[in-house]
Design an enzyme around this catalytic site. Structure first.
Site, mmCIF file in Angstrom:
data_model
loop_
_atom_site.group_PDB
_atom_site.id
_atom_site.type_symbol
_atom_site.label_atom_id
_atom_site.label_comp_id
_atom_site.label_asym_id
_atom_site.label_seq_id
_atom_site.Cartn_x
_atom_site.Cartn_y
_atom_site.Cartn_z
ATOM 1 N N HIS A 1 26.780 56.525 47.150
ATOM 2 C CA HIS A 1 27.477 55.953 45.996
ATOM 3 C C HIS A 1 26.608 55.005 45.159
ATOM 4 C CE1 HIS A 1 30.937 58.005 47.327
ATOM 5 N NE2 HIS A 1 31.477 57.097 48.108
ATOM 6 N N HIS B 1 36.748 56.223 42.651
ATOM 7 C CA HIS B 1 37.006 56.185 44.082
ATOM 8 C C HIS B 1 38.381 55.599 44.434
ATOM 9 C CE1 HIS B 1 35.987 56.207 48.312
ATOM 10 N NE2 HIS B 1 34.790 56.696 48.050
ATOM 11 N N GLU C 1 37.676 62.824 44.831
ATOM 12 C CA GLU C 1 36.598 62.346 43.954
ATOM 13 C C GLU C 1 35.954 63.552 43.288
ATOM 14 O OE1 GLU C 1 33.978 60.031 46.653
ATOM 15 O OE2 GLU C 1 35.722 60.110 47.945
HETATM 16 C C1 GLA Z 1 33.150 58.540 50.294
HETATM 17 C C2 GLA Z 1 32.422 59.143 51.419
HETATM 18 C C3 GLA Z 1 32.980 58.709 52.725
HETATM 19 C C4 GLA Z 1 33.034 57.207 52.804
HETATM 20 C C5 GLA Z 1 33.808 56.687 51.636
HETATM 21 C C6 GLA Z 1 33.813 55.188 51.585
HETATM 22 O O1 GLA Z 1 34.301 59.160 50.008
HETATM 23 O O2 GLA Z 1 32.376 60.542 51.348
HETATM 24 O O3 GLA Z 1 32.194 59.202 53.766
HETATM 25 O O4 GLA Z 1 31.757 56.684 52.805
HETATM 26 O O5 GLA Z 1 33.264 57.145 50.441
HETATM 27 O O6 GLA Z 1 34.244 54.621 52.772
#
Ligand code: GLA
Length: 386
Positions: free
Chosen positions: A140, A214, A350
């Protein structure tokens, strides 16, 4: 004659009053409902004063956004009885957003949503090391990704529906990424209860971009309940299996006959605990990218919560969606409805390009060059099914 004249004048005056009265009733009411309000939210450790922008549509649906991380702190949706409740997970204390936001609650994600293997990529012959914040990988956008940044927010004047424009300029080299990236995101709340998110970016050097949102949803409106009873449908015939550290292996696997088959709506919990599935084991549940059927702006997923009657439809022009079933939620923080944010009490859809695209040439490209404009749109639309 005089009497007739007076009558005409009286009729004309009454008509004018009648017409203007009608305008006065309708106009201000609409303006009062459809609006954007700004209020103080909190102060970060760096001393930035954070504001909250509340968008309200004419039905009374509300979306709250802060200029830290572009975070959606609240979003209400009606149930089958017309009752509006908050359906996105969030912290109860502003400082939990400011000091790391470990779950990325509600945040804008950049420069690169999802994982990049070994926190490295090669671009135009040069190797770039980006921030390693998830085991060997980068997740991210790095530790100080866009979810930790101060975004400039301004209401868009003259927009058809309540709209805010968020801008952030990421410096050349930030978190290891090349190019100065100018990013703009619009949040619009339409009158048919949809939140539209439009992303734009330009760069002054070749770079990689993959922006997403997110938010974690729990359509029950009660954040202590798990989301395993929500029924999900994803328009995808294939998904991307992952390695131990959740990097796509490169294989594009048909979902048919596996727990990853959401082509026909089923409860999220139906197959989530199938013990002999290696991919569910690796993800600790669902934490994978589905390869969406079709191209261009299209409906890609639908979630239905039977008890409340709430429905959320997702539309996007992106090629993929990360369906994450909240497997890392670990009960360390209070929810907005009491209790703690426990395992699987929220899910994310997402929309994005595929994880690790910079290192996987068979995936659609995420490269952005100077002179090009990155542009993508996602819609979360709320309705009810009785
Ligand atoms: C994303 C990732 C997950 C996790 C979340 C945050 O969706 O794919 O593995 O890291 O973010 O907790």
């Amino acid at each position: 004659m005089k009497i007739i004249n007076y009558n005409l004048i009286i009729v004309a005056v009454l008509c004018i009053l009648g017409c203007s009265k009608k305008e006065n009733i309708n106009q201000p009411q609409k303006e009062n409902m459809e609006k954007i309000q700004v209020s103080d939210y909190g102060v970060t450790a760096k001393g930035d004063s954070i504001k909250k922008y509340t968008l309200t549509n004419k039905n009374g649906m509300k979306v709250e956004v802060i200029n830290f991380g572009g975070i959606i702190t609240s979003l209400t949706a009606p149930d089958k009885d017309g009752h509006y409740e908050d359906v996105v997970l969030g912290f109860t204390k502003p400082e939990d957003y400011f000091n790391g936001n470990p779950y990325y609650f509600g945040a804008l994600i950049g420069r690169f949503g999802n994982r990049i293997a070994n926190a490295k990529f090669i671009l135009e012959g040069k190797t770039y090391d980006i921030d390693k914040n998830d085991g060997p990988n980068s997740l991210h956008g790095g530790k100080e990704g866009f979810h930790t940044k101060f975004w400039n927010i301004e209401p868009v004047k003259g927009a058809k529906f309540p709209t805010i424009k968020l801008t952030y300029t990421s410096a050349d080299g930030e978190e290891g990424y090349p190019g100065k990236l100018s990013t703009t995101v619009f949040y619009t709340l339409t009158e048919d209860n949809a939140l539209e998110i439009s992303y734009e970016a330009t760069t002054d050097k070749a770079t990689f971009v993959n922006l997403t949102q997110h938010s974690y949803f729990n359509l029950s409106g009660n954040f202590t309940k798990t989301i395993t009873d929500h029924e999900l449908q994803i328009n995808a015939d294939k998904f991307l299996p992952v390695s131990e550290t959740l990097i796509p292996t490169g294989e594009q696997k048909p979902v048919k006959g596996s727990p990853f088959d959401f082509t026909v709506s089923k409860p999220i919990g139906k197959d989530i605990n199938v013990t002999n599935d290696d991919q569910l084991k690796k993800g600790k549940g669902y934490d994978h990218n589905w390869i969406l059927n079709g191209n261009g702006m299209r409906s890609i997923a639908k979630v239905y919560h039977p008890e409340s009657g709430r429905v959320m439809e997702v539309l996007t022009d992106e090629p993929g969606v990360q369906f994450y079933s909240g497997n890392f939620l670990d009960g360390k923080f209070d929810t907005k409805t009491g209790g703690k944010n426990e395992f699987r009490t929220g899910f994310c859809l997402e929309t994005q390009h595929f994880p690790d695209s910079p290192n996987q040439p068979s995936f659609p490209s995420t490269e952005l060059k100077p002179g090009q404009k990155y542009q993508t749109k996602t819609i979360y639309k709320f309705s009810v099914k009785k």
